[in-house]
Design an enzyme around this catalytic site. Structure first.
Site, mmCIF file in Angstrom:
data_model
loop_
_atom_site.group_PDB
_atom_site.id
_atom_site.type_symbol
_atom_site.label_atom_id
_atom_site.label_comp_id
_atom_site.label_asym_id
_atom_site.label_seq_id
_atom_site.Cartn_x
_atom_site.Cartn_y
_atom_site.Cartn_z
ATOM 1 C CE LYS A 34 -1.765 1.480 3.969
ATOM 2 N NZ LYS A 34 -1.210 2.839 4.015
ATOM 3 C CG ASP A 83 -3.404 1.441 7.356
ATOM 4 O OD1 ASP A 83 -3.969 2.352 7.288
ATOM 5 O OD2 ASP A 83 -2.189 1.539 7.182
#
EC number: 2.7.1.148
Length: 298
Positions: A19, A148
């Protein structure tokens, strides 16, 4: 274990893409201590890989360059927490499973490795067990694993707000050729936030109708990562590695998340690959990976 070997040994495999925070603005802090963020996020075509196989009893094994760093982490590993949370939903139908994690990404490095692994575990286990959850229930479960994890479930370009749970797709974000770089120095996320001098910064602003790499690159360049200055205080190598990326022709460099991984955006994959190879030659003890991010259209 090579990727082909993982696919052969385990009937179900999942990718846990890195990410990348292209921008991260800290816009406030809640009463419970959580910081409010505006983030422009995308995902790379590199990352960890997970394999899933029915077993007599639960098992968890590791391989990959950074696998040893997670050895003995069974009590806190997000993959195992994801397994256990999902099993609470499915009960006895969730039979024992052998999970293998090929850990290719540096640990605690600002590119969502643990969160991406947890999201991949949720996806892979639902496939293996032949079950599913409603979208909202799955997102709620993912949030229990970390702020997240919901965005890693998506693994596509998006804007995330709040503590990361308010997600909006960004279908027009193009793919970027990129080098990920990490000096393999740990950064304490709580300490990075503690060193912030201001926590009520301006929000991320994206003009409507953005298109094309040049337009998006200008927007990303005008944005920022508010965590980078305090992270540089803690790990001076972040500034060094950013300068190394610039010296190799990066159009833009920035730290991702709370660090210490930085990214450099390059004009082409060929340039990114050349830069990664040259940087590895300079510092073979550091982490350099050429990659391409996914596009909003995927």
């Amino acid at each position: 274990m090579p990727e082909a070997g993982l696919a052969e040994a385990f009937g179900v495999t999942e990718e846990a893409r890195a990410k990348i925070n292209l921008a991260l603005h800290v816009t406030g802090q809640r009463a419970d201590g959580y910081h409010l963020l505006d983030m422009l996020v995308t995902f790379a075509d590199c990352g960890d890989r997970l394999g899933f196989l029915p077993a007599q009893t639960d098992a968890f094994t590791l391989s990959g360059r950074f696998g040893e760093m997670l050895a003995g982490d069974g009590g806190t590993n997000l993959v195992l927490r994801a397994r256990d949370l999902l099993r609470e939903q499915f009960g006895a139908l969730a039979f024992p499973v052998h999970i293998h994690l090929q850990k290719n990404l540096p640990v605690a490095s600002g590119i969502g490795g643990g969160s991406a692994d947890a999201a991949a575990a949720l996806r892979g286990l639902m496939r293996l067990w032949g079950m599913s959850l409603p979208v909202e229930a799955l997102a709620s479960l993912a949030l229990k694993l970390g702020a997240d994890v919901p965005m890693c479930l998506e693994s596509r370009p998006l804007i995330a707000r709040g503590i990361g749970e308010e997600i909006e797709a960004v279908p027009d974000l193009p793919a970027f050729a990129m080098v990920l770089a990490n000096p393999l120095k740990g950064v304490s996320t709580p300490e990075v936030f503690r060193r912030l001098t201001t926590k009520n910064n301006s929000a991320l602003s994206l003009a409507p109708g953005l298109s094309g790499s040049a337009g998006w690159l200008a927007v990303i360049d005008a944005a920022r990562n508010d965590l980078e200055p305090p992270a540089r205080q803690l790990v001076p190598e972040i500034a060094v590695i950013s300068a190394m990326l610039q010296a190799r022709g990066a159009l833009l460099t920035r730290m991702s998340g709370s660090g210490a991984t930085c990214f450099g955006i390059f004009a082409s994959m060929a340039e990114a690959q050349d830069a990664a190879a040259a940087l590895h030659g300079e510092r073979p003890d550091w982490y350099f990976q050429a990659t391409e991010t996914v596009s909003g259209g995927m």
